[in-house]
Structures are given as C-alpha cells and as structure tokens.
Design an enzyme around this catalytic site. Structure first.
Site: not given
Lengths: 326, 258
Positions: A36, A245, A248, A270, A276
C-alpha cells in the site's frame, strides 16, 4: 543491406530498456515489501499520452516475459480502444501471446475493473492509476500527505466519508473508494468501482499499481488484507443492480448501462465482456433453447440477443472512449 | 487545582540568523491559567507562541509539558508523531485568520468532527451529535452544520475554529490574536464566549494579542514583550494599573480613550 535493416526500428524486448525495467522492478519489489505504500519511480515517456495507462504499461513491460500470456481490459472490456491498442503494443514489442480469457492470462493489465472470474495464485493484475494519492483532494500538499502516511494520520480520509453522509445520507463514493492495506497504509484502489473492493481482500493474485504521470508504483501482495474504510453506523457496501445482465443473465456482477438508440432505449450488460461471453457460450453449447433470455425483446433489439457472436457483441458497446478526469 | 504547573519554559530563545525572534523567555503556566503575551508587532510574541506550540523549533532553551498521565515531557525532544498527536488532542491552536485553522472546503460539522475522527472515532451518529453540541456551545445555529465555512461571517468562522479546537477537550490552547480583524461588537461576543469556555472547561491558554483590552478581559497574568525580550510580567491587573517598565507605561498610556 539485409532484410532486417529495412524494417522499422527494432525495440528491446517489451519496449523499455533493461536498466529502466530494473529500476521499475526495484520499485515494484519495494512496493510489495511495504503493501500500500506509494514508491516513487522514474516514470518514462511512453508512446501514448498520460491518462491512457502509461503507468500500467511500464509495470507490465517490466514484469512480462516471453512465456507470459497477456490480457488487457478497459472498464472490463477487452474490445475497447485502450485495451486493443495496449494488447497490440505488447504483441508487437514483446511478441507475447495474448488472450481475452481471464483464466488463461498470467498478466492482466486493467483500467478500472477487476475481472469477475476469480483470480488464481500466480496471476498478476496490473492497474492503471490516474491519481495514486487518496488524500490528494483533501490535502493538496504532497509534503503533507507523505507525512500523514508516515505518521498514519488518516482522520482526514474519514472527513471525506463524513461529508458524503452529511450531504447524501450515505457514503456516496462509488469508485476510487479508499482502502486500508494490511492495517497500515490507506490506498487508492485506482478508480475501480467499489464493487470490486472486496475482490482485493486476500486475493491470491499479486496486484500492482502504476501511475505514470504521478510517478508512483504501489502493490498489494497475495493474501493481503484490504479493508474498505467506513463508519460503524454506516458500514461499507457495494453497488447492487435490480436486474441481471441483459445478455447473459448474470446476477451479482458489475453492469454497464449501454445506450441503444436515440429514443431512450438502453440495457444493462456485464462490464466484464469475457465473463459475459463465456456465460453465453456455456449456456448455448448444450442446447439452443436454453439460452433464450428475451430481456431486451421489447425495444427492437431482440435480434441482438439471438446471435451472440463477439463481433456483434462489440456493437452496442461502442461507448465514447472518454478518459474521464478522476 | 494541582500544585504543579502544566508547562515550564526555561530560557527559550529563537534567532533568525543574527536577528532576534525572542530571547531568554522563562515562565511557568499553571492548569486553568490564562496568560496574555502583549507587545507591538515585531516584538516576538508570535515567534514565542510558535515555538511553544512546536510549530517552530527554538534555537536554545527548553519547554516541558506535563502530560495527562502526570509525566513531564520535553517538547523539543518528542518525536514529530508524538508532537502532532499532542497538537490534535491535548492542545488547540486558534489562528488569527480562521482560514488557516479551518478546512474551508468541508462542512462545519466535518471541521468540528475531524479531530474526533483523527483520534479514532468511527461512529457517524456520535461524531455528528458532538458536532451539533459544540456548534451550539459556540452559538452557531444547528442548521448551519452542513454549510462550508466559506459561507460564514468572520466572527462565525472564528467561533467555528474555537469549537474545532476544543472538541477533544484539550488542556492547553494557544491563541494568536483571536479577535484580530473582527469589529468591536463581534469581538465583545467572542471574548465573552471565550471567557465562559475557558472558565467552564478549566482551560489553560496562552493568548497573544496587541490589544490590552483583550488581555485585561481574558487573562489572569500577562507578559509584556519588546524586541524579543520580556520587559515586564505579572498579574494582569497589576501590570495594566501599575506598569513599572517604561515601555509598559508607554503601551498603557497609548490606549485610545473613547
């Protein structure tokens, strides 16, 4: 003169010279050692403008080897300008294999998404970062923000979240949502939607972040704690969508709104194109009938969902390649 | 009242190159005591205040502070992390210009709440309730809590700055011309408010001012500075009513009478 000299200039493997790669690898190693923490590095000019992923490209160039398989996504999609050109770039300068399949890739360079398919140990996710400093908009002085990181003074980060709740009744930050890494450094996860924040937590994949213009590299090693900041009475939560979605039928994935025409027609699909397409391919192969979704049948787009080929699939997704200033 | 001081300052000097900022300042400050530092501009009062609040490091001399656990710590030997922690918990600093002490781009509530969040409070409802309480104590309407200080008048900003500093219950507050730049009626209200808060909370304060009336109203004890040195110190009423040093006599006799 032989045939080679008539070609355009040849590049070192993966474009950057070896000394530069060495310098960047040192920054990456330091970043991994201090999860980080933003490590300054001598960012190079790349053959693309700042804001298009110069940081990510330099990180990828420094870690890629001849056996790697590269995937590049831009907002989750493999077929947008940024993704296509960076993929083509490495195909040309490193002659590596490229893929759009998350599971097959060893290195995934991403602009602002984490793939839906779970990542495995050994995979490396490279983020393109516009502004690495999570405290930047609260404290403009770099000298001061570095001091705040050093002394772990992160009260200010909560001031931003407080402001959100005071103004909107909830934490309204939806992307670049600040996280605390391994209980120490507060980090900007790049402008990924906060939907992806939980995926960073204890991920088996190595996550590297490169900011070319700001000249910073940072990292989240595998299996590292990544905790989104919040208040006790306003806990962190991710975006939810009321419908799956439209292509899909996947639920619990991040969706993009796609505008279909000038009459208000739109659908939610998606954001991860590979995910997808995989889902649609899987559902079509057993039988043709099993696939029918019909979710978008009413708006004259039914022909789209009946032929889910990649070429056609790309069509409604021609969004403006707007490089938003985050 | 304890019989130990809160702050001990001994032979404190600050030089800017060969120029004197302040020289050889020695005093003790007791809990709950308000000390005024007066003098004309350039006399070194702000330099002294900045040294005491560790915003500046002195050239020589020491200052020790009695922490909440009773331990004496030498201010200039503490690590920066410890000093900054002290600065946002046990101390307050009220700037002459509120814009220096406030975050002008975040709401009043967040300005008050920042110190609480900095010491680890992570409960929005509690932070907000404390902010509301403090705003009312400094006479700012509750419905201004989500406004930015940019939308506040000078007097309101100054009161907000005071609330922001006092929210963590500090024991020592530094004030640099807290009423500077305010018109007299606003000044009077602010002084009244400050006097009330200082008494209620038992705050110790070091107030730098060039305004002898402010010193008279707020402080029990005062130091008069000239050219970086303390020329006279004592109980405020004594110094103002019976000035001994020639410079203090000049200062006191320079007050405009209405």
């Amino acid at each position: 003169m032989n045939a080679q000299s008539t070609e355009i200039a040849t590049y070192n493997f993966a474009y950057l010279d070896e000394q530069t790669k060495r310098m960047i690898r040192r920054a990456i190693l330091k970043g991994i050692a201090i999860p980080g923490y933003q490590v300054p590095f001598a960012s190079r000019e790349m053959p693309m403008p700042y804001g298009w992923g110069t940081g990510g490209v330099q990180v990828t160039a420094s870690i890629i080897g001849p056996d790697d398989v590269l995937k590049v996504i831009d907002q989750g999609a493999d077929d947008t300008t940024n993704a296509v050109s960076i993929r083509a770039f490495f195909k040309k300068v490193a002659k590596v294999a490229v893929t759009t399949e998350t599971a097959k890739a060893t290195i995934i360079q991403t602009r602002h998404r984490i793939p839906e398919h779970p990542l495995n140990a050994g995979q490396v996710l490279v983020f393109q970062v516009p502004i690495p400093e999570p405290l930047r908009f609260l404290e403009p002085r770099e000298t001061e923000t570095r001091k705040m990181h050093a002394l772990e003074e992160y009260g200010l980060m909560h001031v931003k979240l407080y402001e959100d709740i005071a103004k909107h009744g909830r934490i309204a930050t939806t992307y670049a949502y600040p996280v605390k890494v391994e209980g120490r450094y507060v980090m900007d996860p790049s402008p990924t939607p906060k939907f992806d924040n939980p995926k960073m937590h204890r991920s088996p994949a190595l996550q590297l972040f490169g900011a070319g213009r700001e000249k910073r590299i940072y990292a989240v090693p595998p299996f590292t704690d990544v905790v989104s900041l919040d208040f006790e009475d306003h806990p962190f939560e991710v975006q939810t969508f009321d419908q799956p979605c439209a292509l899909c039928g996947a639920a619990n994935v991040y969706l993009d709104e796609v505008i279909l025409d000038d009459h208000g027609g739109h659908m939610f699909v998606c954001s991860d194109t590979d995910h997808c397409e995989k889902r649609r391919a899987d559902s079509t192969s057993p039988s043709w009938g099993g696939r029918a979704k019909g979710a978008d049948g009413g708006n004259g787009q039914s022909s789209l969902s009946s032929t889910p080929t990649p070429a056609r699939r790309a069509d409604p997704r021609h969004k403006g390649e707007g490089k938003e200033a985050e | 009242m304890t019989d130990e001081p809160l702050l001990r300052v001994s032979a404190l000097s600050k030089f800017y190159g060969s120029r004197v900022g302040c020289e050889n300042v020695t005093f003790d400050l007791w809990p709950g005591e308000v000390l005024a530092v007066v003098g004309e501009s350039g006399s070194g009062k702000t330099t002294l205040l900045n040294c005491l609040s560790t915003r500046l490091l002195p050239s020589s001399g020491t200052a020790s502070y009695r922490m909440r656990d009773g331990q004496w710590r030498e201010l200039y030997r503490m690590s920066e992390a410890e000093r900054r922690f002290l600065m946002r918990t046990d101390w307050g600093f009220v700037h002459q210009n509120p814009a220096d002490g406030l975050r002008m781009t975040v709401s009043a509530g967040a300005n008050v709440g920042e110190r609480l969040m900095a010491v680890g409070d992570r409960h929005y409802g509690r932070i907000r309730a404390t902010a509301v309480d403090w705003l009312s104590r400094v006479e700012i309407d509750e419905d201004r809590i989500d406004d930015e200080p940019r939308a506040f008048s000078g007097g309101m900003r100054q009161r907000l700055q005071i609330a922001r500093n006092l929210v963590t219950g500090p024991r020592l507050v530094f004030m640099d011309e807290p009423t500077g730049g305010l018109d007299v009626s606003v000044q009077a209200r602010l002084l009244d408010l400050l006097r009330g808060l200082v008494t209620d909370l038992g705050l110790a304060a070091i107030v730098v001012t060039h305004d002898l009336a402010v010193a008279r109203l707020l402080s029990q004890r005062m130091m008069v500075m000239k050219d970086g040195r303390v020329v006279e110190s004592g109980l405020t009423d004594r110094v103002l009513d019976d000035p001994r040093a020639p410079y203090t006599q000049l200062l006191v006799s320079s007050i405009l009478q209405v």
